[in-house]
Design an enzyme around this catalytic site. Structure first.
Site, PDB file in Angstrom:
ATOM      1  N   ASP A  88       4.911  -2.544  -9.255  1.00 25.19           N
ATOM      2  CA  ASP A  88       5.620  -1.911 -10.349  1.00 25.19           C
ATOM      3  C   ASP A  88       6.720  -2.884 -10.770  1.00 25.19           C
ATOM      4  O   ASP A  88       7.049  -3.820 -10.043  1.00 25.19           O
ATOM      5  CB  ASP A  88       6.202  -0.575  -9.871  1.00 25.19           C
ATOM      6  CG  ASP A  88       6.663   0.272 -11.042  1.00 25.19           C
ATOM      7  OD1 ASP A  88       6.544  -0.179 -12.188  1.00 25.19           O
ATOM      8  OD2 ASP A  88       7.150   1.392 -10.797  1.00 25.19           O
ATOM      9  N   ASP A 123       7.845  -1.288 -18.939  1.00 21.81           N
ATOM     10  CA  ASP A 123       7.793  -0.240 -19.956  1.00 21.81           C
ATOM     11  C   ASP A 123       9.015   0.665 -19.853  1.00 21.81           C
ATOM     12  O   ASP A 123       9.720   0.651 -18.846  1.00 21.81           O
ATOM     13  CB  ASP A 123       6.518   0.585 -19.775  1.00 21.81           C
ATOM     14  CG  ASP A 123       6.460   1.221 -18.396  1.00 21.81           C
ATOM     15  OD1 ASP A 123       6.410   0.463 -17.395  1.00 21.81           O
ATOM     16  OD2 ASP A 123       6.493   2.463 -18.285  1.00 21.81           O
ATOM     17  N   ALA A 194       5.544   7.969 -16.693  1.00 21.38           N
ATOM     18  CA  ALA A 194       6.563   9.015 -16.830  1.00 21.38           C
ATOM     19  C   ALA A 194       6.017  10.423 -16.634  1.00 21.38           C
ATOM     20  O   ALA A 194       6.430  11.360 -17.307  1.00 21.38           O
ATOM     21  CB  ALA A 194       7.267   8.892 -18.180  1.00 21.38           C
ATOM     22  N   CYS A 280      -5.513  20.375  11.067  1.00 11.13           N
ATOM     23  CA  CYS A 280      -5.975  19.025  10.736  1.00 11.13           C
ATOM     24  C   CYS A 280      -6.383  18.370  12.049  1.00 11.13           C
ATOM     25  O   CYS A 280      -5.878  18.730  13.111  1.00 11.13           O
ATOM     26  CB  CYS A 280      -4.825  18.257  10.085  1.00 11.13           C
ATOM     27  SG  CYS A 280      -5.158  16.498   9.841  1.00 11.13           S
ATOM     28  N   CYS A 282      -6.609  14.818  12.287  1.00 12.20           N
ATOM     29  CA  CYS A 282      -6.340  13.388  12.188  1.00 12.20           C
ATOM     30  C   CYS A 282      -5.767  12.886  13.515  1.00 12.20           C
ATOM     31  O   CYS A 282      -5.358  13.679  14.352  1.00 12.20           O
ATOM     32  CB  CYS A 282      -5.404  13.089  11.019  1.00 12.20           C
ATOM     33  SG  CYS A 282      -3.662  13.346  11.371  1.00 12.20           S
ATOM     34  N   CYS A 285      -2.521  14.551  14.374  1.00 16.55           N
ATOM     35  CA  CYS A 285      -2.589  15.992  14.641  1.00 16.55           C
ATOM     36  C   CYS A 285      -3.442  16.308  15.866  1.00 16.55           C
ATOM     37  O   CYS A 285      -3.314  17.379  16.454  1.00 16.55           O
ATOM     38  CB  CYS A 285      -3.120  16.721  13.419  1.00 16.55           C
ATOM     39  SG  CYS A 285      -2.031  16.565  12.001  1.00 16.55           S
TER      40      CYS A 285
HETATM   41 ZN   LIG Z   1      -3.223  15.411  10.471  1.00 17.65          ZN
END
Ligand SMILES: [Zn+2]
Ligand SMILES: [Mg+2]
Ligand SMILES: [Mg+2]
Ligand SMILES: [Zn+2]
Lengths: 656, 656
Positions: A88, A123, A194, A280, A282, A285
């Protein structure tokens, strides 16, 4: 260098080449803090998940210690990521602080200097609901900077690609205008800028307007980046509306706020702490219980939450991609939009643009049409059928209803008197279904629950208008007196082959023209499968030989032409309908049945939809081959990279 | 030994004690193959995820090598799981093979012998749509066996709990009858049997009928096991309808078929193989790419898929639990039911039972009411408001509309002329919202998108009937001529305290009786928060002192009584309304403000809903204390374990 591999709605799986590296879209770029000490999630996890990241060139530019490393070793080394790095330009800082300490061209130059793969112009991010005057002035300044930045890039032969951001606040005509002007300037990627304030206010409805009005103005052959959108709840709908790239600071920002992302919304860790297990699996988790994370010290907790947040972010993007491949993206969006009333509102808003979206929506999908609520009645698959039903040149119509005990397809499960009368069955979703075409996607390939009365009356108006339009050709409505007497009449005694009538109607529906004339009909044979009893092939007797013209494709019952069929279509469908016209230079390849590349398309039927069966011809309308177009009419003209038509076969010049 | 900890719909988080081990419901029992060599997912993973598993006692019984180990070392050692082990009895084999080689009581005896924690009677699983005669006969046989099995258990003082399965095929009166008879026999857990064929046919609508008709007949204080239901898409709705226990063979069966489960449906691995990443982050999906799994050998692939399937199964159950805790289970169901038209149909069917469900649905929830589509108009929160609005004794009504630019709460954001006129605002979702109560859950705590016209006209009938019913008390509709002239009239000149009128209406709405009479009103003070300007406390002047009667609870604006408030309520609400009557023996504890246990409840207001604020009294209706009831009127009478009323405070006998 962007090409489309698979698609649904305005969504697509794309391949984007950036400085020799290829990424698959849609994808998400984790926002990486340019100061490695401030980066929350270990780069190992980021590398495992992401092919492209985004960082902030203005922060690097402003901090001498970062700048030095970046200028010396490049941005990839600075952040420790060797795949694609996007930056950016500081326009976010501009939106927060009002002004920044770098000139527009200077920051573009700097991005190239530090070896960025995709840089961004500086911009001006006009916030939503700004004064129109301000929005217009700032948009013009953005365009001016865009033009100058592109010139700079061209003059100096920059290696990096350039993002040309679309602004215009919440004035839709400005967004569209900005998109058209920037779009004409040949940027590599078009971010929509934006939108963060809209996200913060849950104003997803306006977000939809902004996305779609930008899309309407933009060229179709460039990817679109929804700048600042990193919450997984929004991926499905944003991809459906044509966004290809996303960036996520959300994974880290939410973590700092003790918030746990899911594809259906955000939880405070506080509210999860009494759960035995996180919802979850993952790595984070699976390792910790909610209570354990809750009790971690601030720093550790942030890191763990950010990591989870990043996992679910990528998980959701995988789901979106899978949905596109399957042709089930609408279904996924209809699911996701139920997770928050504002999202539902956004989806309802999106459906108001169905006419625009329908032009990009594939005519056939691998998975069926699933009705998920009243909103489904406004989907492009439904709207398209209500348009295309008029492609059939009905002569004698009998409109009726079928008991709900009869299963689809009615044409196979009901005993129907053979005649040339078109029987149209009232349908709660599709309005009217001609029995002769009721095998075709999505008429057969749809799942609809028992409907409420309000849903059942939705198509009354459509049916009424249909009856009005065809009133001189309608024999009966519901009762079948005339139909029966016609059936027994002399007129109907001439030998009727229902199967041929059916193929005739299916071809009209698929191509919009009458393909089978009296001459052809005499020579046609329709073959049914011995196993299922269903129509499988259409053959023609030619010089005493039987040749296959069309085969019904099993998953959608589209009539897929052979070379012989393509020739028949070519002789019956007037130019330029169903044509993709290619340059002389590739005529030979096309005749050999090799893929037609977008670059060589010189003209086409502008009304084509993706995945239609098309005729590939040269500029003299000589048939070269036939195949499935990946692109719609507009895209065929705009793309100059990647495959345009997946060829089924070629026609040698001797054959013709 | 089952108690309720949190709830939403008919769903609940429960605590179930089994042989000294405690499990939290809802939960899922992985089906474990009694032959360890045939168990797909390693027991380490199972142990990590599950607190209870189910295996098949008939297989153990029939295989000498398994039987020997089980009889010698017990079933826990056989399968390698030391937490709760449930067994099926062979009725599944009965449904497949028609007959099996064991007598009903023999298999019950065998289950006890091998140390099972929860055994199952040998019920007869009549398939859906069987002859009514057969269904009835087999149901009676199931009941007979149930009775004998219970006798056997009682006579021999079995340690194991016993499952009393509900049958009756798809005859809803039979299901209800079976539930009532079995329900009267004091089984420990009630499985709903023979639903697997419905699942296989996606006939979720009938599944809903079966569940709800069984629930209607069953006692409320026993957990319900939806036998054979292990697909995560069905957990949310089944829990919402009152199922507490699930078993999953699905995780393994689907794996054998190369199928990959998600909470929104099932994929074939084949269709995922081109994805870069699985749409999941479980340990398996984080380790392998779809292609890698696809290329594994059959055995390995099965194992890996089964493991993933088990992870997502538990993930979804965590989500369901989190939703219950939050009071967002309806929202989760409305989300899930969009994943398949048959599920949507099932949800629509469930809403037809809203009157039954509403009795169990909490009157207040921590999270707001989220509108997710037309179906939301039929939710209990809406239906209840349309009932309870009549609790207010309206005298002068002015019905009007409010511009959609005005944000809620109207009562705070509109300038309202002080008067004793009740202003009722037409509302697309709730029908009519009296401005005096518009702060109360769910009227303020609701999120609704922009609606379609068909949704907006949904409440026309309700409003019309309301106007008819109150016609002699309505001053104005929409125009406000009479209202204005009344406002300026002498009659209205007597000093009006709008805040007191508001509290009066809120109390009527909350308790159904007029609490503030003229005498009380004279002495009442309503205090607004200095910070927010909103009403916070209601006080009374008593013997020159100001005492707090009620405090508005921040998340739902319910009026929460103090001891003083409870006494006022007690003096104004006639017995037995809003009463929970306890046994003399616990009077002392209640007066000390200690929890009231269900066991000691001897009577109550049978119309109570969960989470209402109640008065705890003795059999002479002397006030002992006040608190929040966890149970509804029916449950208060049926439960004899766990906390019934969460007490806010007690009333000493001197105070009265
Ligand atoms: Zn997770
Ligand atoms: Mg689909
Ligand atoms: Mg809620
Ligand atoms: Zn997984």
């Amino acid at each position: 260098m962007f090409q489309i591999k698979a698609r649904d709605g305005l969504g697509k799986i794309g391949k984007l080449e950036i400085n020799g590296k290829t990424i698959e879209t849609p994808t998400i770029m984790p926002v990486i803090h340019p100061d490695p000490d401030k980066q929350l999630v270990p780069m190992e996890t980021v590398k495992k998940l992401a092919d492209v990241v985004i960082t902030n060139s203005y922060i690097i530019y402003s901090k001498p210690e970062l700048r030095e490393i970046a200028e010396k070793k490049g941005v990839h080394k600075l952040i420790g990521f060797d795949k694609v790095v996007v930056t950016d330009s500081g326009s976010f800082q501009l939106s927060v602080y009002g002004s920044i300490d770098v000139k527009p061209l200077e920051i573009v130059e700097f991005q190239e200097k530090i070896g960025v793969d995709v840089g961004t112009i500086l911009d001006i991010p006009t916030p939503p609901y700004a004064d129109r005057e301000r929005a217009e002035k700032e948009m013009e300044e953005t365009i001016r900077r865009g033009r100058e930045s592109l010139e700079l890039k061209r003059e100096n032969n920059y290696k990096m690609l350039l993002n040309g951001t679309i602004q215009g606040s919440t004035y839709m005509d400005l967004r569209r205008r900005c998109a058209e002007i920037m779009g004409s300037m040949n940027f590599d990627i078009y971010p929509i800028g934006a939108v963060v304030p809209l996200l913060e206010k849950y104003d997803y409805k306006t977000l939809v307007d902004v996305i779609l009005n930008s899309k309407m103005g933009l060229p179709t052959n460039k990817p679109v980046h929804l700048f600042g959108c990193g919450h997984p709840t929004l991926f499905a709908i944003s991809v459906l509306l044509g966004c290809d790239l996303f960036d996520s600071a959300a994974y880290a920002l939410y973590a700092k706020d003790d918030r746990y992302l899911t594809e259906n919304g955000t939880y405070y860790l506080e509210d999860l702490k009494d759960l035995k297990q996180f919802p979850c699996s993952c790595p984070v988790c699976s390792e910790y219980s909610p209570r354990e994370v809750y009790n971690m010290d601030k720093k550790e907790k942030e890191k763990v939450l950010a990591e989870h947040n990043l996992y679910v972010t990528f998980e959701e993007m995988s789901r979106v991609k899978e949905a596109i491949r399957e042709g089930a993206l609408w279904e996924l969006v209809e699911l996701r939009c139920r997770s928050h009333p504002r999202l539902l509102e956004a989806y309802r808003q999106a459906l108001k643009y169905v006419e625009f979206i329908e032009k990009f929506d594939p005519v056939t999908k691998k998975s069926g049409f699933f009705y998920s609520g009243y909103e489904s009645l406004f989907r492009p698959e439904v709207i398209r059928h209500k348009e295309r039903i008029h492609r059939i040149r009905f002569e004698k119509i009998y409109i009726t209803t079928v008991s709900k005990d009869v299963e689809k397809p009615y044409s196979e499960n009901l005993k129907i008197l053979p005649s040339d009368v078109d029987i149209l069955v009232k349908d709660d979703v599709f309005g009217l279904i001609p029995l002769n075409i009721d095998l075709i996607y999505p008429l057969l390939q749809s799942e609809v629950p028992e409907l409420y009365d309000i849903e059942k009356s939705h198509n009354k108006k459509f049916v009424k208008e249909f009856i009005e339009r065809y009133k001189d050709r309608i024999m009966d409505i519901v009762t079948y007196n005339y139909y029966i007497s016609y059936y027994n009449s002399k007129e109907n005694k001439k030998k009727i082959n229902s199967d041929i009538i059916k193929i005739d109607r299916m071809l009209q529906y698929q191509y919009g023209f009458k393909i089978l004339d009296e001459e052809v009909i005499k020579r046609i044979i329709v073959r049914r499968s011995k196993r299922t009893g269903w129509i499988r092939n259409v053959l023609i007797v030619k010089d005493g030989e039987k040749k296959v013209l069309f085969t019904l494709r099993s998953y959608d019952n589209f009539l897929i032409p052979t070379a012989e069929g393509a020739k028949l279509l070519h002789s019956k469908i007037p130019y330029p309908k169903y044509r993709v016209v290619v340059d002389r230079s590739v005529e030979r390849f096309a005749r050999e049945g090799r893929s037609v590349y977008a670059k060589f398309v010189v003209d086409c039927d502008r009304d084509l939809r993706p995945y239609e069966e098309v005729l590939v011809v040269n500029e003299d309308d000589e048939l070269l081959g036939y195949g499935t177009t990946i692109l719609n009419g507009r895209e065929l003209m705009e793309f100059n990279y990647g495959v345009a038509v997946d060829m089924r076969g070629g026609i040698s010049d001797k054959e013709q």
